[in-house]
Design an enzyme around this catalytic site. Structure first.
Site, PDB file in Angstrom:
ATOM      1  N   PRO A  79      86.170  -7.454-101.681  1.00 52.90           N
ATOM      2  CG  PRO A  79      87.107  -6.294 -99.897  1.00 52.90           C
ATOM      3  CD  PRO A  79      87.437  -6.890-101.209  1.00 52.90           C
ATOM      4  CD  GLU A  80      80.726  -7.279-104.833  1.00 52.65           C
ATOM      5  OE1 GLU A  80      79.502  -7.101-104.844  1.00 52.65           O
ATOM      6  OE2 GLU A  80      81.336  -7.840-105.761  1.00 52.65           O
TER       7      GLU A  80
END
Length: 308
Positions: A2-3
């Site tokens: 996850p960014e």
DNA sequence: AGTAGCACCTGATTGC
DNA sequence: TGCAATCAGGTGCTAC
């Protein structure tokens, strides 16, 4: 992995579910998920018990829940980092047995009845902690989703993220162009501009036509600005897709599923043709990370010279 | 001070 | 077939 866009999707889904609820208790299934919390699992349980949850806030990839403990304004936060595989899932009423990857389970009370919030994390790089809030240096809100000009202590050294309206654009450009590191390394440094991970770094550099090994200090101000604009472009588009492809129940689905379905122009496409010029994309390790780029249309350091 | 490198961890994939 | 080596990656810490 996850960014920023993925973490924002998580934040936006959690906010209406948990804001205004209170924490009855927490069960820790794997003590290492609170390894950064001073005092360990037992103390963590005491720190969250009976706290009310206010706003859910995000800066870059860092997420936190403001805790309301009878003060006028919040003084503590329950902060969470998803690491590489962290997810939150919620259950109304009676929850199922915890998933094998469930690291912590929160029992919440809402006006509608009990709510269970699970923190799952297969690769265990994520973590939870309770910590005090410190004022922001510029007096602006600490992150997206909040008006409170404060951030958890462990977030204070993280720069505002690329999509933060309070970001200091000129300051970010200056910070990017300092030092001796390649631009790819600089983009991954959360103290320069936050929220960028390995995948969007490659995508943004491809879009900006900048070679990942270019020494960041060799970028002109306008090139650095172009990189930042590209970061906003790829993350903004990903966020728009995440926001439309998930509904309010998104927390019940695999948080990674939407991520890899997105069309990526560079990441993971080594050996495939560049959609812009047709040359084959290449891959190498930069700063210990798998890095993908087009050798033709991303201008960078020339082999055999030190001109970069 | 700025930078580099490793530890952390699990599951999927690859190699023998 | 079975087992071992390799890869993936964000952060936090240590060492230079």
């Amino acid at each position: 992995m996850p960014e920023l866009p993925e973490v924002e999707t998580v934040r936006a889904g959690l906010e209406p579910l948990v804001s205004g609820t209170s924490i009855d208790a927490v069960t820790i299934y794997r003590a290492s998920c609170v390894r950064h919390h001073g005092g360990g699992a037992g103390e963590f349980g005491l720190a969250v018990a009976d706290a009310g949850i206010g706003e859910v806030v995000r800066r870059g990839k860092y997420l936190w829940f403001l805790l309301e403990e009878g003060h006028e304004s919040p003084v503590n936060a329950l902060s969470a980092h998803l690491g590489m595989s962290g997810q939150f899932r919620s259950f109304e009423g009676s929850p199922p047995a915890p998933h094998a990857h469930c690291r912590a389970r929160f029992a919440l009370t809402t006006p509608q009845g009990p709510l269970t919030l699970d923190f799952l994390d297969q690769r265990t790089f994520g973590y939870l902690r309770v910590e005090s809030l410190v004022p922001t240096a510029d007096g602006a809100p600490g992150g997206h989703g909040s008006e409170v000009p404060a951030v958890p202590r462990s977030v204070a050294h993280i720069a505002r993220d690329a999509l933060d309206p309070a970001v200091d654009q000129a300051g970010a450009v200056t910070a990017m162009r300092k030092g001796t590191r390649p631009i790819k390394t600089v983009l991954l440094d959360q103290t320069v501009v936050s929220g960028i991970g390995n995948i969007y770094a490659d995508e943004a550099l491809w879009l900006a036509r900048i070679h990942p090994l270019r020494r960041a200090s060799s970028l002109t101000s306008s090139e650095a600005t172009r990189v930042l604009d590209s970061v906003r472009g790829v993350m903004g588009r990903a966020l728009a897709q995440g926001g439309t492809s998930f509904d309010a129940l998104y927390v019940n689905v695999n948080g990674e599923s939407g991520y890899f379905s997105r069309d990526l122009a560079a990441y993971g496409r080594a050996g495939e043709p560049c959609v812009r010029c047709g040359d084959l994309l290449t891959r190498d390790r930069v700063a210990g990370r798998s890095t993908h780029w087009c050798p033709r249309c991303q201008t960078g350091p020339k082999p055999g010279t030190d001109r970069d």
